[in-house]
Scaffold this active site. Structure first.
Site, PDB file in Angstrom:
ATOM      1  N   HIS A   1       1.532   5.064   4.052  1.00  5.42           N
ATOM      2  CA  HIS A   1       0.669   5.638   3.017  1.00  5.42           C
ATOM      3  C   HIS A   1       1.038   7.092   2.726  1.00  5.42           C
ATOM      4  O   HIS A   1       1.209   7.490   1.575  1.00  5.42           O
ATOM      5  CB  HIS A   1      -0.798   5.571   3.456  1.00  5.42           C
ATOM      6  CG  HIS A   1      -1.308   4.181   3.596  1.00  5.42           C
ATOM      7  ND1 HIS A   1      -2.569   3.900   4.088  1.00  5.42           N
ATOM      8  CD2 HIS A   1      -0.747   2.972   3.310  1.00  5.42           C
ATOM      9  CE1 HIS A   1      -2.757   2.592   4.103  1.00  5.42           C
ATOM     10  NE2 HIS A   1      -1.664   2.007   3.642  1.00  5.42           N
TER      11      HIS A   1
ATOM     12  N   SER B   1       0.802  -1.225   0.000  1.00  7.04           N
ATOM     13  CA  SER B   1       0.000   0.000   0.000  1.00  7.04           C
ATOM     14  C   SER B   1       0.835   1.276   0.000  1.00  7.04           C
ATOM     15  O   SER B   1       0.462   2.267  -0.629  1.00  7.04           O
ATOM     16  CB  SER B   1      -0.976  -0.001   1.180  1.00  7.04           C
ATOM     17  OG  SER B   1      -0.295  -0.240   2.399  1.00  7.04           O
TER      18      SER B   1
END
Length: 289
Positions: free
Chosen positions: A265, A208
């Site tokens: 992220h 991610s």
């Protein structure tokens, strides 16, 4: 008129016959040399037709005046055909699948410990982490990037794999396999280290952080140097940014999705925007010359 690269071939490949064919068909095109390859550029709306034409007539046809209309509609290539032009993207996904299998999606701790950011040992019911400096001194530099291959659960792997396939192919088709691998490793390194600094010794993994890096790269690159390859489907950018905000709010963890690597992220997105800025400015300047 927006142009895209439809062919990237070694300099040893004779492209003159095919170029003559395009000239006879009055197809707008240009050929450039980049990183030891010859690159054929054509208008975006006929790129698939020109690629198909090359597959049929790679040497052109100097003996006949061919009347081959360039179709106005494009056929969506199948998975195998897409994979042929996205080998680096496929390689990263294959490695993720292999790691998922050998680690039993995070359940096999004996195997998992060789790929985590910090080495660890299980003592009773507790996990004892080995300092990063000790692992690096032992030559285990791969730990800086291999957490991107670790996934905890089939949904985690499936979602990350789907988005890497979508974003990775775009960058690979526009900037090549080497650049995609380089960006993937860079985003993994930055996001993994940021998550380690933010959360301390803990287990984390997944693509991610890399995905948000690829998203930021495509986003800013497309603003500065527009190209159909980087044009994301409507709503994708908004959806991923909204998801990022929801994760930061803590709501996603509260409803049962587990701990979210927010630092990975955010840092991935920021460094991706930076690489997109640098790459977009460079590409715009190159096209303007």
């Amino acid at each position: 008129m927006t142009t895209v690269a439809v062919l990237r071939l070694p300099l040893a490949v004779d492209l003159s016959g095919f170029v003559k064919l395009l000239q006879r068909m009055q197809v707008p095109h240009r050929v450039s040399e980049e990183s030891g390859e010859q690159v054929l550029w054509v208008p975006a709306n006929i790129s698939e037709d020109v690629r198909s034409l090359y597959e049929r007539f790679p040497a052109g046809d100097p003996d006949q005046q061919l009347d081959i209309p360039v179709a106005q509609t494009t056929r969506r290539p199948g998975f195998v055909e897409q994979l042929r032009h996205a080998k680096a993207t496929g390689l990263v996904l294959l490695l993720s699948l292999i790691v998922g299998a050998v680690t039993l999606l995070g359940e096999n701790l004996d195997t998992l410990r060789w790929l985590t950011f910090l080495d660890f040992r299980i003592v009773g019911e507790y996990i004892h982490f080995v300092p990063l400096a000790d692992s690096l001194a032992a030559g285990q530099w791969w730990r800086l990037v291999t957490p991107m291959l670790i996934h905890f659960g089939i949904l985690h792997l499936a979602m990350n794999g789907m988005w890497y396939w979508e974003l990775g192919r775009r960058i690979e088709s526009r900037q090549g396999s080497i650049n995609l691998i380089g960006l993937t490793l860079l985003f993994s390194l930055v996001s993994n280290y940021a998550q380690f600094v933010f959360s301390g010794p803990t287990l984390f993994g997944g693509l991610s952080g890399v995905l948000y890096g690829l998203l930021g790269h495509c986003w800013i690159f497309q603003i500065l140097s527009p190209n159909p390859a980087y044009r994301l489907p409507r709503g994708v950018l908004v959806m991923m940014l909204v998801w990022l905000v929801l994760c930061l709010s803590g709501l996603v963890s509260m409803i049962g999705f587990g701990e979210i690597a927010n630092a990975a992220h955010v840092s991935g997105l920021l460094v991706g925007c930076l690489t997109g800025l640098l790459g977009g400015l460079y590409n715009r300047r190159k096209l303007a010359v």
